[in-house]
Design a protein around this motif. Structure first.
Motif, PDB file in Angstrom:
ATOM      1  N   PHE A 148       0.734  -1.042  -0.117  1.00  0.00           N
ATOM      2  CA  PHE A 148      -0.020   0.098  -0.009  1.00  0.00           C
ATOM      3  C   PHE A 148       0.875   1.132   0.157  1.00  0.00           C
ATOM      4  O   PHE A 148       0.682   2.171  -0.758  1.00  0.00           O
ATOM      5  N   CYS A 149       1.643   1.365   1.031  1.00  0.00           N
ATOM      6  CA  CYS A 149       2.748   2.407   0.953  1.00  0.00           C
ATOM      7  C   CYS A 149       3.591   2.659  -0.163  1.00  0.00           C
ATOM      8  O   CYS A 149       3.776   3.710  -0.967  1.00  0.00           O
ATOM      9  N   PHE A 150       4.118   1.557  -0.529  1.00  0.00           N
ATOM     10  CA  PHE A 150       4.926   1.490  -1.815  1.00  0.00           C
ATOM     11  C   PHE A 150       4.301   1.934  -2.934  1.00  0.00           C
ATOM     12  O   PHE A 150       4.803   2.872  -4.003  1.00  0.00           O
ATOM     13  N   ALA A 151       3.103   1.614  -3.237  1.00  0.00           N
ATOM     14  CA  ALA A 151       2.304   1.901  -4.475  1.00  0.00           C
ATOM     15  C   ALA A 151       1.841   3.312  -4.563  1.00  0.00           C
ATOM     16  O   ALA A 151       1.985   3.974  -5.355  1.00  0.00           O
ATOM     17  N   VAL A 205      -7.384   1.682  -5.088  1.00  0.00           N
ATOM     18  CA  VAL A 205      -8.876   1.866  -5.146  1.00  0.00           C
ATOM     19  C   VAL A 205      -9.033   3.158  -3.919  1.00  0.00           C
ATOM     20  O   VAL A 205      -9.998   3.909  -4.144  1.00  0.00           O
ATOM     21  N   PHE A 206      -8.299   3.286  -3.232  1.00  0.00           N
ATOM     22  CA  PHE A 206      -8.145   4.225  -1.953  1.00  0.00           C
ATOM     23  C   PHE A 206      -7.972   5.738  -2.654  1.00  0.00           C
ATOM     24  O   PHE A 206      -8.737   6.641  -2.687  1.00  0.00           O
ATOM     25  N   LEU A 207      -7.142   5.723  -3.651  1.00  0.00           N
ATOM     26  CA  LEU A 207      -6.609   6.928  -4.505  1.00  0.00           C
ATOM     27  C   LEU A 207      -7.763   7.100  -5.378  1.00  0.00           C
ATOM     28  O   LEU A 207      -8.120   8.430  -5.403  1.00  0.00           O
ATOM     29  N   GLY A 250      -3.629   2.608 -14.719  1.00  0.00           N
ATOM     30  CA  GLY A 250      -4.615   1.513 -14.331  1.00  0.00           C
ATOM     31  C   GLY A 250      -4.336   0.583 -13.174  1.00  0.00           C
ATOM     32  O   GLY A 250      -3.082   0.452 -12.937  1.00  0.00           O
ATOM     33  N   ARG A 251      -5.327  -0.188 -12.803  1.00  0.00           N
ATOM     34  CA  ARG A 251      -5.159  -1.019 -11.716  1.00  0.00           C
ATOM     35  C   ARG A 251      -3.962  -1.991 -11.775  1.00  0.00           C
ATOM     36  O   ARG A 251      -3.296  -2.471 -11.090  1.00  0.00           O
ATOM     37  N   TRP A 252      -4.124  -2.407 -12.940  1.00  0.00           N
ATOM     38  CA  TRP A 252      -3.040  -3.592 -13.373  1.00  0.00           C
ATOM     39  C   TRP A 252      -1.590  -3.180 -13.147  1.00  0.00           C
ATOM     40  O   TRP A 252      -0.720  -3.803 -12.722  1.00  0.00           O
ATOM     41  N   LEU A 305      -3.242  -2.960  -4.787  1.00  0.00           N
ATOM     42  CA  LEU A 305      -4.510  -2.716  -5.527  1.00  0.00           C
ATOM     43  C   LEU A 305      -5.278  -1.950  -4.548  1.00  0.00           C
ATOM     44  O   LEU A 305      -6.276  -0.830  -5.080  1.00  0.00           O
ATOM     45  N   VAL A 306      -5.400  -2.139  -3.224  1.00  0.00           N
ATOM     46  CA  VAL A 306      -6.362  -1.468  -2.345  1.00  0.00           C
ATOM     47  C   VAL A 306      -5.786   0.208  -2.276  1.00  0.00           C
ATOM     48  O   VAL A 306      -6.659   0.903  -2.174  1.00  0.00           O
TER      49      VAL A 306
END
Length: 144
Positions: free
Chosen positions: A62-65, A130-132, A77-79, A126-127
């Motif tokens: 989560f933090c890294f993304a 969605v969060f952003l 995109g999500r992928w 991925l979360v």
């Protein structure tokens, strides 16, 4: 009250350095825990070790993304986020498992732990997407 909380959340979320800091702290805690011969025990739950690996690495993913992709407009995109989380989990999970082989009392190189790390980081990334996307919709910006 809700508007003030939403505004605070948008401001905090937009601080890229905060996500890099969170990822750095996450890494230091991971290294520290992996260096310990014995970890605190709690109630016995089936597959508890794998659940803990999954949950911990989801936080790292989560933090890294968010640190990596936050400034992008439009949102990738999500992928792409999923692939970045998967790469993060695969590499850091493998390094962590290898590191544990040098820690007395720890086995390391556990494929099940590595898979939990990999899937946890992928899910965390991925979360984060969605969060952003949700935060940007709340702020009136298109997520894609």
């Amino acid at each position: 009250m809700v508007a003030a909380l939403s505004s605070l959340l948008v401001r905090l979320t937009s601080q890229r350095w905060l996500w890099w800091l969170g990822g750095g702290i996450w890494g230091v805690v991971l290294f520290t825990l992996s260096s310990r011969s014995r970890l605190p025990t709690g109630p016995e739950i089936p597959f508890q070790d794998k659940i803990v690996h999954f949950l911990y690495f989801s936080g790292g993913g989560f933090c890294f993304a968010l640190a990596l992709f936050l400034p992008q407009v439009p949102l990738r995109g999500r992928w792409v986020w999923l692939a970045a989380g998967a790469a993060f989990g695969a590499v850091i999970g493998a390094v962590d498992e290898y590191h544990q082989t040098f820690t007395p009392g720890r086995s390391g190189n556990d494929l099940g732990d590595w898979l939990a790390d990999f899937t946890g980081a992928s899910t965390g990334a991925l979360v984060a997407w969605v969060f952003l996307a949700w935060i940007r919709r709340q702020n009136g910006k298109s997520p894609a």
